[in-house]
Motif scaffolding. Structure first.
Motif, PDB file in Angstrom:
ATOM      1  N   SER A 174      -8.179  12.047   0.873  1.00 45.52           N
ATOM      2  CA  SER A 174      -8.222  10.694   0.327  1.00 45.52           C
ATOM      3  C   SER A 174      -8.171   9.637   1.416  1.00 45.52           C
ATOM      4  CB  SER A 174      -7.024  10.513  -0.615  1.00 45.52           C
ATOM      5  OG  SER A 174      -6.896   9.180  -1.048  1.00 45.52           O
ATOM      6  N   GLY A 175      -8.666   8.458   1.072  1.00 48.12           N
ATOM      7  CA  GLY A 175      -8.494   7.305   1.944  1.00 48.12           C
ATOM      8  C   GLY A 175      -7.122   6.681   1.823  1.00 48.12           C
ATOM      9  N   ASN A 176      -6.349   7.093   0.835  1.00 46.41           N
ATOM     10  CA  ASN A 176      -5.008   6.563   0.654  1.00 46.41           C
ATOM     11  C   ASN A 176      -4.095   6.953   1.814  1.00 46.41           C
ATOM     12  OD1 ASN A 176      -4.754   5.200  -2.036  1.00 46.41           O
ATOM     13  ND2 ASN A 176      -5.585   7.157  -2.738  1.00 46.41           N
ATOM     14  N   SER A 177      -3.052   6.159   2.003  1.00 50.14           N
ATOM     15  CA  SER A 177      -2.046   6.478   3.000  1.00 50.14           C
ATOM     16  C   SER A 177      -1.253   7.702   2.558  1.00 50.14           C
ATOM     17  CB  SER A 177      -1.084   5.309   3.192  1.00 50.14           C
ATOM     18  OG  SER A 177      -0.280   5.128   2.037  1.00 50.14           O
ATOM     19  N   LEU A 178      -0.604   8.366   3.512  1.00 50.53           N
ATOM     20  CA  LEU A 178       0.243   9.509   3.172  1.00 50.53           C
ATOM     21  C   LEU A 178       1.377   9.064   2.254  1.00 50.53           C
ATOM     22  CD1 LEU A 178       0.909  12.488   3.554  1.00 50.53           C
ATOM     23  CD2 LEU A 178       2.170  11.858   5.640  1.00 50.53           C
ATOM     24  N   ASP A 179       1.912   7.879   2.502  1.00 50.46           N
ATOM     25  CA  ASP A 179       2.971   7.325   1.664  1.00 50.46           C
ATOM     26  C   ASP A 179       2.504   7.214   0.214  1.00 50.46           C
ATOM     27  OD1 ASP A 179       5.469   6.021   1.081  1.00 50.46           O
ATOM     28  OD2 ASP A 179       4.459   4.084   1.232  1.00 50.46           O
ATOM     29  N   SER A 190      -4.886  -5.321   4.772  1.00 48.44           N
ATOM     30  CA  SER A 190      -3.689  -4.548   5.090  1.00 48.44           C
ATOM     31  C   SER A 190      -3.944  -3.541   6.199  1.00 48.44           C
ATOM     32  CB  SER A 190      -3.177  -3.822   3.840  1.00 48.44           C
ATOM     33  OG  SER A 190      -4.146  -2.898   3.376  1.00 48.44           O
ATOM     34  N   LEU A 191      -2.865  -3.140   6.841  1.00 50.02           N
ATOM     35  CA  LEU A 191      -2.868  -2.106   7.870  1.00 50.02           C
ATOM     36  C   LEU A 191      -2.022  -0.943   7.363  1.00 50.02           C
ATOM     37  CD1 LEU A 191      -2.057  -4.275  11.049  1.00 50.02           C
ATOM     38  CD2 LEU A 191      -4.278  -3.887   9.980  1.00 50.02           C
ATOM     39  N   SER A 192      -2.570   0.241   7.424  1.00 43.92           N
ATOM     40  CA  SER A 192      -1.858   1.420   6.946  1.00 43.92           C
ATOM     41  C   SER A 192      -1.101   2.064   8.096  1.00 43.92           C
ATOM     42  CB  SER A 192      -2.847   2.411   6.334  1.00 43.92           C
ATOM     43  OG  SER A 192      -2.172   3.504   5.776  1.00 43.92           O
ATOM     44  N   GLY A 193       0.213   1.917   8.100  1.00 42.39           N
ATOM     45  CA  GLY A 193       1.040   2.453   9.167  1.00 42.39           C
ATOM     46  C   GLY A 193       1.525   3.861   8.882  1.00 42.39           C
ATOM     47  N   ALA A 194       2.322   4.379   9.797  1.00 38.45           N
ATOM     48  CA  ALA A 194       2.796   5.749   9.674  1.00 38.45           C
ATOM     49  C   ALA A 194       3.713   5.938   8.470  1.00 38.45           C
ATOM     50  CB  ALA A 194       3.518   6.168  10.952  1.00 38.45           C
ATOM     51  N   ASN A 195       4.513   4.915   8.148  1.00 34.98           N
ATOM     52  CA  ASN A 195       5.502   5.043   7.079  1.00 34.98           C
ATOM     53  C   ASN A 195       5.383   3.997   5.980  1.00 34.98           C
ATOM     54  OD1 ASN A 195       7.129   7.268   8.300  1.00 34.98           O
ATOM     55  ND2 ASN A 195       7.417   5.733   9.906  1.00 34.98           N
ATOM     56  N   GLN A 196       4.643   2.926   6.236  1.00 37.58           N
ATOM     57  CA  GLN A 196       4.489   1.883   5.234  1.00 37.58           C
ATOM     58  C   GLN A 196       3.208   1.101   5.505  1.00 37.58           C
ATOM     59  OE1 GLN A 196       7.514  -1.209   5.480  1.00 37.58           O
ATOM     60  NE2 GLN A 196       7.709  -0.932   7.677  1.00 37.58           N
ATOM     61  N   THR A 197       2.850   0.260   4.555  1.00 35.81           N
ATOM     62  CA  THR A 197       1.671  -0.584   4.683  1.00 35.81           C
ATOM     63  C   THR A 197       2.097  -1.980   5.128  1.00 35.81           C
ATOM     64  OG1 THR A 197       0.497   0.651   2.978  1.00 35.81           O
ATOM     65  CG2 THR A 197      -0.277  -1.588   3.437  1.00 35.81           C
ATOM     66  N   PHE A 198       1.374  -2.528   6.090  1.00 33.48           N
ATOM     67  CA  PHE A 198       1.629  -3.871   6.610  1.00 33.48           C
ATOM     68  C   PHE A 198       0.555  -4.812   6.069  1.00 33.48           C
ATOM     69  CE2 PHE A 198       3.591  -0.918   9.484  1.00 33.48           C
ATOM     70  CZ  PHE A 198       4.785  -1.534   9.877  1.00 33.48           C
ATOM     71  N   ILE A 199       0.977  -5.862   5.385  1.00 31.03           N
ATOM     72  CA  ILE A 199       0.064  -6.796   4.738  1.00 31.03           C
ATOM     73  C   ILE A 199       0.220  -8.161   5.388  1.00 31.03           C
ATOM     74  CG2 ILE A 199      -0.580  -7.877   2.547  1.00 31.03           C
ATOM     75  CD1 ILE A 199       0.790  -5.448   1.171  1.00 31.03           C
ATOM     76  N   THR A 200      -0.905  -8.802   5.716  1.00 30.73           N
ATOM     77  CA  THR A 200      -0.796 -10.126   6.332  1.00 30.73           C
ATOM     78  C   THR A 200      -0.112 -11.088   5.359  1.00 30.73           C
ATOM     79  OG1 THR A 200      -3.074 -10.534   5.642  1.00 30.73           O
ATOM     80  CG2 THR A 200      -2.727  -9.862   7.919  1.00 30.73           C
ATOM     81  N   SER A 201       0.718 -11.963   5.901  1.00 29.64           N
ATOM     82  CA  SER A 201       1.642 -12.771   5.093  1.00 29.64           C
ATOM     83  C   SER A 201       0.932 -13.698   4.109  1.00 29.64           C
ATOM     84  CB  SER A 201       2.563 -13.579   6.002  1.00 29.64           C
ATOM     85  OG  SER A 201       1.827 -14.388   6.887  1.00 29.64           O
ATOM     86  N   GLN A 202      -0.327 -14.041   4.371  1.00 25.43           N
ATOM     87  CA  GLN A 202      -1.036 -14.925   3.455  1.00 25.43           C
ATOM     88  C   GLN A 202      -1.235 -14.297   2.080  1.00 25.43           C
ATOM     89  OE1 GLN A 202      -4.521 -14.286   6.194  1.00 25.43           O
ATOM     90  NE2 GLN A 202      -5.662 -14.940   4.381  1.00 25.43           N
ATOM     91  N   PHE A 203      -1.078 -12.966   1.986  1.00 22.46           N
ATOM     92  CA  PHE A 203      -1.256 -12.265   0.720  1.00 22.46           C
ATOM     93  C   PHE A 203       0.079 -11.842   0.098  1.00 22.46           C
ATOM     94  CE2 PHE A 203      -5.121 -11.243   3.266  1.00 22.46           C
ATOM     95  CZ  PHE A 203      -6.018 -11.983   2.517  1.00 22.46           C
ATOM     96  N   ARG A 204       1.136 -12.530   0.455  1.00 24.43           N
ATOM     97  CA  ARG A 204       2.468 -12.168  -0.027  1.00 24.43           C
ATOM     98  C   ARG A 204       2.567 -12.179  -1.555  1.00 24.43           C
ATOM     99  NH1 ARG A 204       7.354 -11.826   2.456  1.00 24.43           N
ATOM    100  NH2 ARG A 204       6.454 -12.573   4.421  1.00 24.43           N
ATOM    101  N   ASP A 205       1.782 -13.021  -2.208  1.00 23.19           N
ATOM    102  CA  ASP A 205       1.870 -13.155  -3.665  1.00 23.19           C
ATOM    103  C   ASP A 205       0.914 -12.229  -4.422  1.00 23.19           C
ATOM    104  OD1 ASP A 205       3.829 -15.127  -3.404  1.00 23.19           O
ATOM    105  OD2 ASP A 205       2.326 -16.727  -3.270  1.00 23.19           O
ATOM    106  N   VAL A 206       0.177 -11.392  -3.699  1.00 20.66           N
ATOM    107  CA  VAL A 206      -0.760 -10.479  -4.351  1.00 20.66           C
ATOM    108  C   VAL A 206      -0.019  -9.204  -4.775  1.00 20.66           C
ATOM    109  CG1 VAL A 206      -2.859  -9.101  -4.069  1.00 20.66           C
ATOM    110  CG2 VAL A 206      -2.684 -11.359  -2.992  1.00 20.66           C
ATOM    111  N   PRO A 207      -0.063  -8.828  -6.047  1.00 23.75           N
ATOM    112  CA  PRO A 207       0.604  -7.584  -6.466  1.00 23.75           C
ATOM    113  C   PRO A 207      -0.019  -6.368  -5.787  1.00 23.75           C
ATOM    114  CG  PRO A 207       0.004  -8.945  -8.366  1.00 23.75           C
ATOM    115  CD  PRO A 207      -0.698  -9.537  -7.180  1.00 23.75           C
TER     116      PRO A 207
END
Length: 270
Positions: free
Chosen positions: A45-50, A107-124
């Motif tokens: 899958s393209g999904n993160s391991l998390d 977003s950036l898919s990291g080793a343990n979590q996803t990092f989302i640029t702050s401008q999208f803080r309100d996006v579910p």
């Protein structure tokens, strides 16, 4: 029935229906019966391991090719990973700011979590089990395997998204951008795709990719479907995948097409 020794499945648009659900008891029954026949089951899958561990928390899956090939998990243990170079990430972050129209999520898919640029803080983001927000790259303190741009609100034509992926590949030869489904683009390190990592995993399990039957629905499955011994496109697959698949499922992802096809192919019982 062919004597396939390995089964690899995509998740979004393949196993999951359009509401991100799947029949967990039926799925576990299929995986259990395949395992009893000596067939190795792999989620590719393209999904993160998390995210994958959350999706399959109640399942019997132990083998994953996550991040479109950026990470390999065999028997529950990580065997391979290929993150982006940090300089490349910095270049892509600058380029993303010039993109028009701007994506609805980046977003950036990291080793343990996803990092989302702050401008999208309100996006579910219910599909990112663990995530945080960042304003500059220095705040991203993990290896990054995948960058994802998504226009899920604007819903542009597929042809437009494919052109953007091609543009990324022209501008940044050190990456491999591919359509990921659901109006998104995954940006991976060059040379990373599902087929390469599946071949590596299958070799570790003592087999060959010619012994693999694989199922997918969109462009990030192309290499996997082409290189598998038998590549199935879902009935709901994009036209590029339908054009190269060996077979097409008789049912789509909203009607358990994957599970039905596995039950028929391997003569599995209820």
């Amino acid at each position: 029935m062919e004597k396939w020794q390995f089964v690899a499945i995509d998740v979004d648009g393949t196993l999951l229906d359009n509401n991100d659900h799947y029949d967990i008891p039926r799925f576990n029954r299929v995986v259990s019966q395949l395992t009893a026949k000596g067939i190795h089951f792999i989620v590719a899958s393209g999904n993160s391991l998390d995210a994958l561990r959350a999706i399959f928390a109640d399942s019997l899956v132990k083998n994953y090719v996550a991040e479109n090939g950026g990470r390999i998990i065999c028997g529950g243990h990580e065997k391979f990973s290929r993150p982006h170079d940090r300089a490349t990430i910095a270049q892509l972050l600058k380029w993303e700011q010039t993109l028009q129209p701007q994506p609805d999520l980046f977003s950036l898919s990291g080793a343990n979590q996803t990092f989302i640029t702050s401008q999208f803080r309100d996006v579910p983001v219910p599909y990112y089990p663990h995530h945080t927000y960042f304003q500059n790259l220095a705040e991203v303190d993990e290896p990054v395997f995948n960058l994802n741009l998504n226009w899920f609100r604007q819903r542009p034509a597929l042809e437009w998204i494919m052109r953007q992926a091609s543009q990324i590949n022209r501008q940044f030869p050190q990456v491999h951008a591919t359509y990921s489904g659901a109006f998104g683009i995954d940006v991976l390190p060059a040379g990373v795709n599902k087929a390469v990592s599946l071949a590596r995993l299958i070799h570790q399990l003592g087999g060959n990719i010619n012994e693999l039957v694989a199922f997918g629905d969109t462009a990030n499955d192309l290499e996997m479907i082409q290189q598998a011994g038998c590549g199935y496109a879902m009935k709901n697959a994009t036209t590029d995948l339908l054009a190269v698949a060996d077979r097409v499922t008789s049912r789509d992802n909203n009607h358990d097409g994957l599970l039905y096809e596995l039950e028929m192919l391997f003569n599995l019982k209820d």
